[in-house]
Design a protein around this motif. Structure first.
Motif, short mmCIF file in Angstrom:
data_model
loop_
_atom_site.label_atom_id
_atom_site.label_comp_id
_atom_site.label_asym_id
_atom_site.label_seq_id
_atom_site.Cartn_x
_atom_site.Cartn_y
_atom_site.Cartn_z
N PHE A 1 38.33 51.52 43.02
CA PHE A 1 37.91 52.50 44.01
C PHE A 1 37.42 51.79 45.27
O PHE A 1 37.81 52.13 46.38
CB PHE A 1 36.81 53.39 43.43
N VAL A 2 36.57 50.79 45.10
CA VAL A 2 36.01 50.06 46.26
C VAL A 2 37.10 49.27 46.96
O VAL A 2 37.14 49.23 48.20
CB VAL A 2 34.84 49.15 45.81
N SER A 3 38.01 48.66 46.23
CA SER A 3 39.06 47.86 46.87
C SER A 3 40.03 48.74 47.67
O SER A 3 40.56 48.30 48.67
CB SER A 3 39.82 47.02 45.85
N LYS A 4 40.23 50.00 47.27
CA LYS A 4 41.08 50.92 48.03
C LYS A 4 40.46 51.27 49.37
O LYS A 4 41.16 51.55 50.32
CB LYS A 4 41.30 52.22 47.24
N LYS A 5 39.14 51.28 49.43
CA LYS A 5 38.43 51.69 50.65
C LYS A 5 38.37 50.57 51.67
O LYS A 5 38.00 50.79 52.81
CB LYS A 5 37.01 52.16 50.31
N ASP A 6 38.69 49.35 51.30
CA ASP A 6 38.62 48.20 52.24
C ASP A 6 39.68 48.24 53.28
O ASP A 6 40.63 48.65 53.46
CB ASP A 6 38.69 46.88 51.49
N ASN B 1 29.55 56.67 39.39
CA ASN B 1 28.74 56.02 38.35
C ASN B 1 29.27 56.29 36.94
O ASN B 1 28.96 55.54 36.02
CB ASN B 1 27.28 56.42 38.48
N GLU B 2 30.05 57.35 36.77
CA GLU B 2 30.64 57.66 35.47
C GLU B 2 31.92 56.87 35.20
O GLU B 2 32.39 56.81 34.07
CB GLU B 2 30.94 59.16 35.37
N MET B 3 32.49 56.26 36.24
CA MET B 3 33.74 55.49 36.09
C MET B 3 33.51 54.21 35.29
O MET B 3 32.40 53.69 35.24
CB MET B 3 34.29 55.07 37.47
N SER B 4 34.58 53.70 34.74
CA SER B 4 34.52 52.39 34.08
C SER B 4 34.36 51.32 35.16
O SER B 4 34.62 51.56 36.35
CB SER B 4 35.81 52.14 33.29
N ALA B 5 33.95 50.13 34.76
CA ALA B 5 33.77 49.03 35.71
C ALA B 5 35.07 48.72 36.44
O ALA B 5 35.07 48.46 37.65
CB ALA B 5 33.26 47.79 34.98
N GLU B 6 36.20 48.78 35.73
CA GLU B 6 37.49 48.50 36.34
C GLU B 6 37.84 49.56 37.39
O GLU B 6 38.34 49.24 38.47
CB GLU B 6 38.60 48.44 35.29
N ASP B 7 37.58 50.82 37.06
CA ASP B 7 37.86 51.90 38.01
C ASP B 7 36.96 51.82 39.24
O ASP B 7 37.38 52.13 40.35
CB ASP B 7 37.71 53.27 37.33
N ARG B 8 35.72 51.40 39.04
CA ARG B 8 34.82 51.22 40.19
C ARG B 8 35.36 50.16 41.13
O ARG B 8 35.38 50.34 42.35
CB ARG B 8 33.42 50.83 39.73
N GLU B 9 35.78 49.03 40.57
CA GLU B 9 36.35 47.94 41.38
C GLU B 9 37.58 48.43 42.14
O GLU B 9 37.74 48.14 43.34
CB GLU B 9 36.72 46.74 40.50
#
Length: 113
Positions: free
Chosen positions: A108-113, A98-106
């Motif tokens: 992070f999630v795309s790496k887990k796919d 939740n502390e990450m920037s919006a770009e970093d969140r995206e």
């Protein structure tokens, strides 16, 4: 998860919340953030008593923002709107996400796919 609860039962109903419990008196309506997952069976049992429980969406996730939210048992999930993208995160991981920037969140999630 937050619920709008209207107690149509003749007795006060107590709900487990973070740090204790929250009472809803007969005829009272409250918004309560209930701790843990709430099953459909539980909602149906409450409805049979005259207690209506309406789930409320987290304002932060309504617009499709990626966010880590608590889902019970000390675990967190990453959601985008109503979609659950990842689950089983610890509180520390959820807070870091939740502390990450919006770009970093995206990313992070795309790496887990």
């Amino acid at each position: 998860m937050k619920f709008k609860i209207k107690n149509g039962y003749h007795r006060t109903q107590a709900f487990k919340v973070f740090g204790g419990s929250e009472d809803v008196k007969p005829g009272e309506t409250k918004v309560i953030d209930i701790e843990g997952d709430v099953s459909e069976d539980f909602i149906d049992r409450m409805k049979a008593r005259g207690v209506t429980m309406t789930p409320m969406k987290d304002e932060a996730t309504q617009d499709g923002e990626l966010k880590a939210v608590h889902h019970g048992g000390g675990k967190f999930k990453i959601v985008k709107g109503d979609d659950v993208l990842l689950s089983g995160l610890s509180k520390a991981d959820a807070d870091a996400f939740n502390e990450m920037s919006a770009e970093d969140r995206e990313a992070f999630v795309s790496k887990k796919d």
